[in-house]
Motif scaffolding. Structure first.
Motif, PDB file in Angstrom:
ATOM      1  N   ILE A   1      58.198  42.193 -76.449  1.00  9.82           N
ATOM      2  CA  ILE A   1      56.949  43.339 -76.662  1.00  9.82           C
ATOM      3  C   ILE A   1      55.846  42.211 -76.620  1.00  9.82           C
ATOM      4  CG2 ILE A   1      55.779  44.026 -78.656  1.00  9.82           C
ATOM      5  CD1 ILE A   1      58.381  44.426 -80.155  1.00  9.82           C
ATOM      6  N   ALA A   2      55.670  41.169 -76.765  1.00 12.45           N
ATOM      7  CA  ALA A   2      54.509  40.361 -76.379  1.00 12.45           C
ATOM      8  C   ALA A   2      54.061  40.355 -74.951  1.00 12.45           C
ATOM      9  CB  ALA A   2      54.572  38.765 -76.960  1.00 12.45           C
ATOM     10  N   ALA A   3      55.376  40.231 -74.150  1.00 12.14           N
ATOM     11  CA  ALA A   3      55.389  40.083 -72.809  1.00 12.14           C
ATOM     12  C   ALA A   3      54.620  41.491 -72.155  1.00 12.14           C
ATOM     13  CB  ALA A   3      56.473  39.783 -71.996  1.00 12.14           C
ATOM     14  N   LEU A   4      54.930  42.499 -72.677  1.00 11.74           N
ATOM     15  CA  LEU A   4      54.519  43.894 -72.385  1.00 11.74           C
ATOM     16  C   LEU A   4      53.071  43.946 -72.487  1.00 11.74           C
ATOM     17  CD1 LEU A   4      57.362  46.306 -73.359  1.00 11.74           C
ATOM     18  CD2 LEU A   4      56.714  45.897 -71.074  1.00 11.74           C
ATOM     19  N   HIS A   5      52.469  43.392 -73.572  1.00 11.30           N
ATOM     20  CA  HIS A   5      51.142  43.139 -74.073  1.00 11.30           C
ATOM     21  C   HIS A   5      50.583  42.509 -72.965  1.00 11.30           C
ATOM     22  CE1 HIS A   5      50.682  45.543 -77.467  1.00 11.30           C
ATOM     23  NE2 HIS A   5      51.487  44.881 -78.332  1.00 11.30           N
ATOM     24  N   ASP A   6      51.134  41.351 -72.670  1.00  9.41           N
ATOM     25  CA  ASP A   6      50.269  40.184 -71.750  1.00  9.41           C
ATOM     26  C   ASP A   6      50.308  40.767 -70.180  1.00  9.41           C
ATOM     27  OD1 ASP A   6      50.187  38.773 -74.055  1.00  9.41           O
ATOM     28  OD2 ASP A   6      51.088  36.927 -73.372  1.00  9.41           O
ATOM     29  N   GLU A   7      51.345  41.540 -69.837  1.00 10.28           N
ATOM     30  CA  GLU A   7      51.301  41.790 -68.318  1.00 10.28           C
ATOM     31  C   GLU A   7      50.692  43.074 -68.165  1.00 10.28           C
ATOM     32  OE1 GLU A   7      55.331  40.240 -66.602  1.00 10.28           O
ATOM     33  OE2 GLU A   7      55.916  41.975 -68.064  1.00 10.28           O
ATOM     34  N   ALA A   8      50.157  43.804 -68.893  1.00 12.94           N
ATOM     35  CA  ALA A   8      49.182  44.907 -68.823  1.00 12.94           C
ATOM     36  C   ALA A   8      47.710  44.609 -68.391  1.00 12.94           C
ATOM     37  CB  ALA A   8      49.202  45.761 -70.250  1.00 12.94           C
ATOM     38  N   PRO A   9      47.440  45.130 -67.408  1.00  8.55           N
ATOM     39  CA  PRO A   9      46.240  44.501 -66.788  1.00  8.55           C
ATOM     40  C   PRO A   9      44.962  44.982 -67.711  1.00  8.55           C
ATOM     41  CG  PRO A   9      47.451  45.680 -65.142  1.00  8.55           C
ATOM     42  CD  PRO A   9      48.051  45.934 -66.360  1.00  8.55           C
ATOM     43  N   THR A  10      45.131  45.947 -68.305  1.00  6.86           N
ATOM     44  CA  THR A  10      44.123  46.574 -69.316  1.00  6.86           C
ATOM     45  C   THR A  10      44.760  47.174 -70.711  1.00  6.86           C
ATOM     46  OG1 THR A  10      43.988  48.887 -68.439  1.00  6.86           O
ATOM     47  CG2 THR A  10      42.620  47.343 -67.395  1.00  6.86           C
ATOM     48  N   ALA A  11      43.981  47.350 -71.692  1.00 10.33           N
ATOM     49  CA  ALA A  11      44.759  47.712 -72.786  1.00 10.33           C
ATOM     50  C   ALA A  11      44.967  49.340 -72.642  1.00 10.33           C
ATOM     51  CB  ALA A  11      43.571  47.543 -73.949  1.00 10.33           C
ATOM     52  N   GLU A  12      44.521  50.128 -71.809  1.00  8.30           N
ATOM     53  CA  GLU A  12      44.619  51.335 -71.527  1.00  8.30           C
ATOM     54  C   GLU A  12      46.134  51.425 -70.683  1.00  8.30           C
ATOM     55  OE1 GLU A  12      40.649  50.936 -72.628  1.00  8.30           O
ATOM     56  OE2 GLU A  12      41.881  50.049 -70.760  1.00  8.30           O
ATOM     57  N   GLN A  13      46.512  50.386 -69.975  1.00  6.24           N
ATOM     58  CA  GLN A  13      47.593  50.324 -69.325  1.00  6.24           C
ATOM     59  C   GLN A  13      48.891  49.981 -70.031  1.00  6.24           C
ATOM     60  OE1 GLN A  13      45.332  48.543 -65.711  1.00  6.24           O
ATOM     61  NE2 GLN A  13      46.807  49.787 -64.779  1.00  6.24           N
ATOM     62  N   THR A  14      48.587  49.377 -71.219  1.00  8.36           N
ATOM     63  CA  THR A  14      49.780  49.121 -71.900  1.00  8.36           C
ATOM     64  C   THR A  14      50.866  50.069 -72.123  1.00  8.36           C
ATOM     65  OG1 THR A  14      48.458  47.861 -73.178  1.00  8.36           O
ATOM     66  CG2 THR A  14      50.450  48.038 -74.381  1.00  8.36           C
ATOM     67  N   ASP A  15      52.247  49.481 -71.815  1.00 10.15           N
ATOM     68  CA  ASP A  15      53.549  50.547 -71.908  1.00 10.15           C
ATOM     69  C   ASP A  15      53.832  50.848 -73.269  1.00 10.15           C
ATOM     70  OD1 ASP A  15      55.730  51.806 -71.635  1.00 10.15           O
ATOM     71  OD2 ASP A  15      56.529  50.346 -70.020  1.00 10.15           O
ATOM     72  N   TRP A  16      53.121  51.516 -74.014  1.00 11.21           N
ATOM     73  CA  TRP A  16      53.424  51.703 -75.494  1.00 11.21           C
ATOM     74  C   TRP A  16      54.767  52.314 -75.880  1.00 11.21           C
ATOM     75  CZ3 TRP A  16      51.331  49.248 -79.352  1.00 11.21           C
ATOM     76  CH2 TRP A  16      50.032  48.770 -79.052  1.00 11.21           C
ATOM     77  N   PRO A  17      55.232  53.440 -74.936  1.00 13.94           N
ATOM     78  CA  PRO A  17      56.517  53.954 -75.127  1.00 13.94           C
ATOM     79  C   PRO A  17      57.783  52.924 -75.306  1.00 13.94           C
ATOM     80  CG  PRO A  17      55.251  55.261 -73.667  1.00 13.94           C
ATOM     81  CD  PRO A  17      54.492  54.105 -73.968  1.00 13.94           C
ATOM     82  N   GLN A  18      57.493  52.075 -74.272  1.00 13.44           N
ATOM     83  CA  GLN A  18      58.558  50.946 -74.157  1.00 13.44           C
ATOM     84  C   GLN A  18      58.223  49.883 -75.213  1.00 13.44           C
ATOM     85  OE1 GLN A  18      61.000  50.475 -72.146  1.00 13.44           O
ATOM     86  NE2 GLN A  18      61.759  48.565 -73.004  1.00 13.44           N
ATOM     87  N   ILE A  19      56.863  49.619 -75.819  1.00 18.18           N
ATOM     88  CA  ILE A  19      56.834  48.612 -77.082  1.00 18.18           C
ATOM     89  C   ILE A  19      57.515  49.482 -78.334  1.00 18.18           C
ATOM     90  CG2 ILE A  19      55.119  47.754 -78.392  1.00 18.18           C
ATOM     91  CD1 ILE A  19      53.400  47.251 -75.852  1.00 18.18           C
ATOM     92  N   LEU A  20      57.128  51.137 -78.398  1.00 15.01           N
ATOM     93  CA  LEU A  20      58.102  51.773 -79.337  1.00 15.01           C
ATOM     94  C   LEU A  20      59.446  51.545 -79.345  1.00 15.01           C
ATOM     95  CD1 LEU A  20      57.729  53.657 -81.813  1.00 15.01           C
ATOM     96  CD2 LEU A  20      57.604  55.447 -80.032  1.00 15.01           C
ATOM     97  N   ALA A  21      59.900  51.410 -78.289  1.00  9.79           N
ATOM     98  CA  ALA A  21      61.452  51.457 -78.083  1.00  9.79           C
ATOM     99  C   ALA A  21      61.790  49.954 -78.732  1.00  9.79           C
ATOM    100  CB  ALA A  21      61.996  51.634 -76.722  1.00  9.79           C
ATOM    101  N   LEU A  22      61.224  49.206 -78.093  1.00 13.37           N
ATOM    102  CA  LEU A  22      61.591  47.572 -78.492  1.00 13.37           C
ATOM    103  C   LEU A  22      61.431  47.452 -80.133  1.00 13.37           C
ATOM    104  CD1 LEU A  22      60.159  45.658 -75.470  1.00 13.37           C
ATOM    105  CD2 LEU A  22      62.310  45.767 -76.220  1.00 13.37           C
ATOM    106  N   TYR A  23      60.333  47.947 -80.874  1.00 16.53           N
ATOM    107  CA  TYR A  23      60.220  47.956 -82.228  1.00 16.53           C
ATOM    108  C   TYR A  23      61.449  48.645 -82.814  1.00 16.53           C
ATOM    109  CZ  TYR A  23      55.730  45.580 -82.554  1.00 16.53           C
ATOM    110  OH  TYR A  23      54.825  44.569 -82.659  1.00 16.53           O
ATOM    111  N   GLU A  24      61.921  49.735 -82.355  1.00 10.52           N
ATOM    112  CA  GLU A  24      63.195  50.431 -82.946  1.00 10.52           C
ATOM    113  C   GLU A  24      64.232  49.460 -83.023  1.00 10.52           C
ATOM    114  OE1 GLU A  24      63.142  53.671 -80.629  1.00 10.52           O
ATOM    115  OE2 GLU A  24      61.553  54.957 -81.922  1.00 10.52           O
ATOM    116  N   VAL A  25      64.512  48.628 -81.853  1.00  5.84           N
ATOM    117  CA  VAL A  25      65.610  47.760 -81.483  1.00  5.84           C
ATOM    118  C   VAL A  25      65.351  46.746 -82.523  1.00  5.84           C
ATOM    119  CG1 VAL A  25      66.633  45.914 -80.030  1.00  5.84           C
ATOM    120  CG2 VAL A  25      65.923  48.109 -79.192  1.00  5.84           C
TER     121      VAL A  25
END
Length: 413
Positions: free
Chosen positions: A298-322
Motif C-alpha cells: 500500500i505504501a509503495a502505491l502511494h510513493d510511486e504515484a506521480p501526483t496525489a490525483e494519480q494514486t491507484d485507489w482501487p488497488q489500495i482498496l483491494a489491498l486493505y480488504e486483503v
C-alpha cells in the motif's frame, strides 16, 4: 554522516553482540546488560579522543568483561551471583573465565538477544524499552527523553523487564522451532511500535521523533540481515523505508503537519522508495503473505504515484480488504473506509465508519472523528466536518496534529 554518528552506529551494532557473549558465559542477562551499558559509555567517552580501536568488538568485550567481574565479585552481590552460576553451569566451569577465545569468538547473538528482549512475558512498553537499551544500545536517559517520561520511571521499567526475564528462566538461545514464528512476530510488532512512535509521536510538541524512527529502521535491517529469507521481516523493513521516505515533506517551515495529498513529492527520498519497492517486490510472490508485506505494498502505491490525483485507489482498496482478512482491526477498517471513499465516493466510506462507532478500541481516540471529518468535508457537509475536526483536535495529545485539525476546521466556509 559525522564521525560521532558513525561511532554511535557502530556501538549500537556491537552492543547486542557483546551482550550475547557475556550473557552466555555468565548466565545472567540482567547483570551482563548493565556491564555492557558501562562499556558503551566508556567507548562513547574515550573513542572520540583516542580513536576507534582496531578491534572495537574485542575492546568492548574486554571492558564489559572486567566490569562484569567486578559486579560478580562485589560484596553485595557475591553470594547471589555465585549461587546462580553454580546452578546454571557444570562443576568444571564454576570459575570466572579468563578473557580468551571463548569470549572473543566472532559469534553474533543479535537475533537471540532481540528475541529475548521481546519475550512474551513482557508488556509491549517494557519490551520496547528493553529492546532499545539492550539491542539498540541507547542509554536509559535517551529512551526516557524519546518517550517523554522521567529517567527514573524508564529505569524502573527496564529493571522490571530484566527481572521478568530472569524469573522466566529463559536461557539465551534460539527458541524451539515450534515457538519461533510467534516469537518473531512479537519482535516485528515491537519494532513496528518503535517506528510508529518515531514517525508520528503520540504526544508532545513534535510531529515525529527522528531518533526512534531511525533506530527502528536500523533494527529492522539487522533482523532482515539475519533472516534474509523471512518475507514478513522484509515486508516490515520495506514498510518503514517507504513510509519514512516521505518524512522531509511531512512538515512545513514552521513545523506544521502537511497531509500526504499536499506534500511536495520532489522532497521524498527516492533511494529509500527504490529500496522499499525492491524489498516488497521480492517478498510478495514468495509467501507466506503477511500484514507487513501488504502494508508495504500500500505504501509503495502511494510513493510511486506521480501526483496525489494519480494514486491507484482501487488497488489500495483491494489491498486493505486483503489486510482486513489477515489482521483485522478498527484502524485497518478505518483506512479501508478512506480508500473506499476515494474510490466510490464519501458516502460509501462514511457508512463503513458508522459501523465503528461502538468499537471500544476507538473510544476516546482522535482517528475516528478525524476520518469522519475528512470524508464529511469531501461530501460538502462543511459544518459537520468543522465540528468533527474540533472534536478530533480535543482528543489528540500531539500538538502538531491538534494544530492541523483546528486549522482544517478554521479553513472551512
Amino acid at each position: 554522516m559525522t564521525d560521532d554518528e558513525l561511532t554511535g552506529d557502530l556501538l549500537r551494532d556491537l552492543a547486542p553482540q557483546v551482550l550475547g557473549v557475556l550473557a552466555r558465559r555468565f548466565g545472567d542477562f540482567a547483570t551482563a546488560e548493565d556491564a555492557v551499558q558501562e562499556a558503551l559509555l566508556a567507548a562513547a567517552t574515550q573513542w572520540p579522543t583516542d580513536g576507534v580501536p582496531d578491534n572495537p568488538r574485542g575492546w568492548l568485550i574486554q571492558v564489559a568483561y572486567r566490569r562484569m567481574i567486578e559486579m560478580v565479585r562485589s560484596e553485595q552481590a557475591r553470594r547471589a551471583r555465585e549461587d546462580l552460576a553454580a546452578r546454571r553451569e557444570p562443576a568444571d566451569r564454576q570459575r570466572v573465565p579468563a578473557l580468551d577465545d571463548q569470549l572473543t569468538a566472532d559469534r553474533d547473538d543479535t537475533l537471540v538477544v532481540l528475541l529475548l528482549c521481546c519475550h512474551p512475558a513482557l508488556s509491549p512498553g517494557s519490551a520496547i524499552a528493553l529492546t532499545l537499551r539492550a539491542v539498540g544500545g541507547l542509554s536509559t536517559a535517551e529512551i526516557a527523553r524519546a518517550f517523554l517520561v522521567p529517567e527514573a520511571t524508564m529505569a524502573q521499567r527496564i529493571s522490571r523487564a530484566k527481572q521478568r526475564i530472569r524469573d522466566s528462566g529463559t536461557p539465551l538461545r534460539m527458541p524451539e522451532a515450534a515457538d519461533l514464528p510467534a516469537r518473531l512476530a512479537a519482535v516485528r510488532h515491537v519494532l513496528y511500535l518503535i517506528f510508529t512512535e518515531g514517525y508520528v509521536a503520540s504526544a508532545g510538541d513534535r510531529l515525529r521523533r527522528v531518533d526512534l524512527a531511525r533506530e527502528a529502521i536500523r533494527l529492522a535491517r539487522a533482523l532482515h540481515a539475519r533472516l534474509p529469507d523471512d518475507t514478513e521481516s522484509a515486508g516490515l523493513l520495506a514498510l518503514m523505508l517507504l513510509t519514512e521516505a516521505r518524512s522531509a515533506a511531512r512538515t512545513g517551515a514552521s513545523g506544521e503537519l502537511i497531509p500526504l495529498a499536499e506534500q511536495d513529492r520532489s522532497r521524498w527520498d527516492a533511494g529509500a522508495i527504490a529500496e522499499g519497492v525492491a524489498l516488497v517486490t521480492w517478498a510478495l510472490p514468495r509467501g507466506p503473505l503477511g500484514p507487513y508485506q501488504v502494508q508495504a505494498a500500500i505504501a509503495a502505491l502511494h510513493d510511486e504515484a506521480p501526483t496525489a490525483e494519480q494514486t491507484d485507489w482501487p488497488q489500495i482498496l483491494a489491498l486493505y480488504e486483503v489486510l482486513e482478512g489477515l489482521s483485522a482491526s478498527p484502524v485497518v477498517t478505518l483506512n479501508r473506509a478512506v480508500a473506499l471513499a476515494m474510490t466510490h465516493g464519501p458516502a460509501a466510506g462514511l457508512a463503513v465508519l458508522d459501523a465503528l462507532d461502538d468499537d471500544a478500541r476507538l473510544i476516546g481516540h482522535h482517528r475516528l472523528p478525524a476520518a469522519r471529518a475528512h470524508l464529511s468535508e469531501m461530501a460538502g457537509d462543511h459544518a459537520r466536518a468543522a465540528a468533527l475536526y474540533r472534536t478530533a483536535a480535543a482528543l489528540t495529545a500531539s500538538l502538531p496534529e491538534q494544530r492541523y485539525l483546528l486549522m482544517r476546521a478554521a479553513r472551512l466556509p
